[in-house]
Design a protein around this motif. Sequence first.
Motif, PDB file in Angstrom:
ATOM      1  N   ARG A   1      53.190   1.629 -30.727  1.00 42.12           N
ATOM      2  CA  ARG A   1      51.850   1.235 -30.279  1.00 42.12           C
ATOM      3  C   ARG A   1      51.801  -0.271 -30.098  1.00 42.12           C
ATOM      4  NH1 ARG A   1      47.011   4.709 -32.933  1.00 42.12           N
ATOM      5  NH2 ARG A   1      47.711   6.666 -32.092  1.00 42.12           N
ATOM      6  N   SER A   2      51.685  -0.697 -28.869  1.00 41.04           N
ATOM      7  CA  SER A   2      51.593  -2.120 -28.579  1.00 41.04           C
ATOM      8  C   SER A   2      50.341  -2.360 -27.743  1.00 41.04           C
ATOM      9  CB  SER A   2      52.830  -2.601 -27.835  1.00 41.04           C
ATOM     10  OG  SER A   2      52.921  -1.954 -26.588  1.00 41.04           O
ATOM     11  N   LYS A   3      50.042  -3.603 -27.496  1.00 37.24           N
ATOM     12  CA  LYS A   3      48.844  -3.936 -26.743  1.00 37.24           C
ATOM     13  C   LYS A   3      48.956  -3.539 -25.279  1.00 37.24           C
ATOM     14  CE  LYS A   3      47.415  -7.589 -29.786  1.00 37.24           C
ATOM     15  NZ  LYS A   3      47.105  -8.997 -29.975  1.00 37.24           N
ATOM     16  N   ARG A   4      50.189  -3.506 -24.753  1.00 41.46           N
ATOM     17  CA  ARG A   4      50.340  -3.148 -23.348  1.00 41.46           C
ATOM     18  C   ARG A   4      50.438  -1.645 -23.142  1.00 41.46           C
ATOM     19  NH1 ARG A   4      55.909  -3.020 -21.224  1.00 41.46           N
ATOM     20  NH2 ARG A   4      57.244  -2.706 -23.018  1.00 41.46           N
ATOM     21  N   SER A   5      50.462  -0.864 -24.211  1.00 44.07           N
ATOM     22  CA  SER A   5      50.533   0.585 -24.108  1.00 44.07           C
ATOM     23  C   SER A   5      49.217   1.128 -23.548  1.00 44.07           C
ATOM     24  CB  SER A   5      50.810   1.202 -25.474  1.00 44.07           C
ATOM     25  OG  SER A   5      50.770   2.605 -25.376  1.00 44.07           O
ATOM     26  N   ALA A   6      49.310   1.992 -22.554  1.00 41.26           N
ATOM     27  CA  ALA A   6      48.122   2.541 -21.912  1.00 41.26           C
ATOM     28  C   ALA A   6      47.484   3.649 -22.735  1.00 41.26           C
ATOM     29  CB  ALA A   6      48.494   3.067 -20.534  1.00 41.26           C
ATOM     30  N   GLY A   7      48.249   4.300 -23.585  1.00 41.14           N
ATOM     31  CA  GLY A   7      47.712   5.405 -24.367  1.00 41.14           C
ATOM     32  C   GLY A   7      48.808   6.252 -24.959  1.00 41.14           C
ATOM     33  N   ILE A   8      48.444   7.474 -25.321  1.00 41.21           N
ATOM     34  CA  ILE A   8      49.381   8.407 -25.930  1.00 41.21           C
ATOM     35  C   ILE A   8      49.367   9.695 -25.123  1.00 41.21           C
ATOM     36  CG2 ILE A   8      49.893   9.750 -27.997  1.00 41.21           C
ATOM     37  CD1 ILE A   8      48.575   7.559 -29.610  1.00 41.21           C
ATOM     38  N   SER A   9      50.538  10.214 -24.824  1.00 41.66           N
ATOM     39  CA  SER A   9      50.661  11.457 -24.072  1.00 41.66           C
ATOM     40  C   SER A   9      50.396  12.636 -25.002  1.00 41.66           C
ATOM     41  CB  SER A   9      52.069  11.558 -23.491  1.00 41.66           C
ATOM     42  OG  SER A   9      52.268  12.806 -22.891  1.00 41.66           O
ATOM     43  N   ARG A  10      49.526  13.552 -24.568  1.00 40.31           N
ATOM     44  CA  ARG A  10      49.212  14.746 -25.358  1.00 40.31           C
ATOM     45  C   ARG A  10      49.222  15.980 -24.473  1.00 40.31           C
ATOM     46  NH1 ARG A  10      44.450  12.681 -29.361  1.00 40.31           N
ATOM     47  NH2 ARG A  10      45.839  11.583 -30.774  1.00 40.31           N
ATOM     48  N   TYR A  11      49.722  17.083 -25.030  1.00 41.16           N
ATOM     49  CA  TYR A  11      49.729  18.377 -24.369  1.00 41.16           C
ATOM     50  C   TYR A  11      49.104  19.390 -25.318  1.00 41.16           C
ATOM     51  CZ  TYR A  11      53.136  16.865 -20.840  1.00 41.16           C
ATOM     52  OH  TYR A  11      53.768  16.243 -19.807  1.00 41.16           O
ATOM     53  N   THR A  12      48.525  20.453 -24.767  1.00 41.43           N
ATOM     54  CA  THR A  12      48.056  21.566 -25.584  1.00 41.43           C
ATOM     55  C   THR A  12      48.854  22.802 -25.213  1.00 41.43           C
ATOM     56  OG1 THR A  12      46.316  22.107 -24.013  1.00 41.43           O
ATOM     57  CG2 THR A  12      45.712  20.686 -25.864  1.00 41.43           C
ATOM     58  N   THR A  13      49.143  23.626 -26.201  1.00 39.50           N
ATOM     59  CA  THR A  13      49.889  24.856 -25.992  1.00 39.50           C
ATOM     60  C   THR A  13      49.496  25.836 -27.093  1.00 39.50           C
ATOM     61  OG1 THR A  13      52.088  25.775 -25.629  1.00 39.50           O
ATOM     62  CG2 THR A  13      51.895  24.102 -27.342  1.00 39.50           C
ATOM     63  N   GLN A  14      50.063  27.020 -27.045  1.00 40.84           N
ATOM     64  CA  GLN A  14      49.811  28.018 -28.077  1.00 40.84           C
ATOM     65  C   GLN A  14      51.096  28.354 -28.789  1.00 40.84           C
ATOM     66  OE1 GLN A  14      48.000  31.413 -26.262  1.00 40.84           O
ATOM     67  NE2 GLN A  14      45.961  30.538 -26.451  1.00 40.84           N
ATOM     68  N   LYS A  15      50.962  28.711 -30.066  1.00 36.84           N
ATOM     69  CA  LYS A  15      52.139  29.150 -30.817  1.00 36.84           C
ATOM     70  C   LYS A  15      51.753  30.333 -31.687  1.00 36.84           C
ATOM     71  CE  LYS A  15      52.056  26.644 -35.157  1.00 36.84           C
ATOM     72  NZ  LYS A  15      52.825  25.855 -36.087  1.00 36.84           N
ATOM     73  N   ASN A  16      52.756  31.101 -32.080  1.00 36.56           N
ATOM     74  CA  ASN A  16      52.553  32.243 -32.959  1.00 36.56           C
ATOM     75  C   ASN A  16      52.699  31.753 -34.397  1.00 36.56           C
ATOM     76  OD1 ASN A  16      52.754  34.623 -34.455  1.00 36.56           O
ATOM     77  ND2 ASN A  16      53.631  35.712 -32.714  1.00 36.56           N
ATOM     78  N   ARG A  17      51.644  31.915 -35.171  1.00 35.27           N
ATOM     79  CA  ARG A  17      51.637  31.439 -36.560  1.00 35.27           C
ATOM     80  C   ARG A  17      52.649  32.161 -37.437  1.00 35.27           C
ATOM     81  NH1 ARG A  17      45.594  31.082 -38.743  1.00 35.27           N
ATOM     82  NH2 ARG A  17      45.337  32.355 -36.923  1.00 35.27           N
ATOM     83  N   ARG A  18      52.870  33.435 -37.171  1.00 35.51           N
ATOM     84  CA  ARG A  18      53.764  34.220 -38.028  1.00 35.51           C
ATOM     85  C   ARG A  18      55.230  33.899 -37.787  1.00 35.51           C
ATOM     86  NH1 ARG A  18      50.325  39.259 -36.688  1.00 35.51           N
ATOM     87  NH2 ARG A  18      48.571  38.921 -38.091  1.00 35.51           N
ATOM     88  N   SER A  19      55.622  33.730 -36.521  1.00 33.21           N
ATOM     89  CA  SER A  19      57.040  33.476 -36.230  1.00 33.21           C
ATOM     90  C   SER A  19      57.398  31.990 -36.358  1.00 33.21           C
ATOM     91  CB  SER A  19      57.405  33.991 -34.844  1.00 33.21           C
ATOM     92  OG  SER A  19      56.662  33.287 -33.867  1.00 33.21           O
ATOM     93  N   ASN A  20      56.419  31.078 -36.210  1.00 29.76           N
ATOM     94  CA  ASN A  20      56.653  29.630 -36.315  1.00 29.76           C
ATOM     95  C   ASN A  20      55.649  29.013 -37.287  1.00 29.76           C
ATOM     96  OD1 ASN A  20      58.638  29.713 -34.318  1.00 29.76           O
ATOM     97  ND2 ASN A  20      57.113  29.544 -32.708  1.00 29.76           N
ATOM     98  N   PRO A  21      55.849  29.169 -38.572  1.00 24.20           N
ATOM     99  CA  PRO A  21      54.862  28.627 -39.518  1.00 24.20           C
ATOM    100  C   PRO A  21      54.909  27.101 -39.628  1.00 24.20           C
ATOM    101  CG  PRO A  21      56.677  29.611 -40.705  1.00 24.20           C
ATOM    102  CD  PRO A  21      56.911  29.892 -39.255  1.00 24.20           C
ATOM    103  N   GLY A  22      56.037  26.479 -39.281  1.00 27.80           N
ATOM    104  CA  GLY A  22      56.177  25.022 -39.385  1.00 27.80           C
ATOM    105  C   GLY A  22      55.596  24.317 -38.165  1.00 27.80           C
TER     106      GLY A  22
END
Length: 65
Positions: free
Chosen positions: A22-43
Motif C-alpha cells: 500500500r503506497s500513496k500512488r496505489s489506485a486501490g485494491i483488486s477484489r473479486y467475488t466468488t462462491q465456495k463449498n463450505r464442506r469441501s473447502n473449510p479453509g
Amino acid sequence: MAKAKGARVTVTLECTLCNENRSKRSAGISRYTTQKNRRSNPGRLELRKFCTHCNEHTPHREIKK
C-alpha cells in the motif's frame, strides 16, 4: 423468498500484493467475488487472478466481510 443456508457461500477474494504494498500512488485494491463449498473447502480460498492495479496475475486470498 429467502434462500436456505446451504453448503455454498459467497466469498470475497483480495489481491495479496496490493494489500502488502500500500503506497500513496496505489489506485486501490483488486477484489473479486466468488462462491465456495463450505464442506469441501473449510479453509481460506486462494486463487491466482488478474489484478488491474498490479497489471499481472497475482494470488488473491479470501477475506472476512
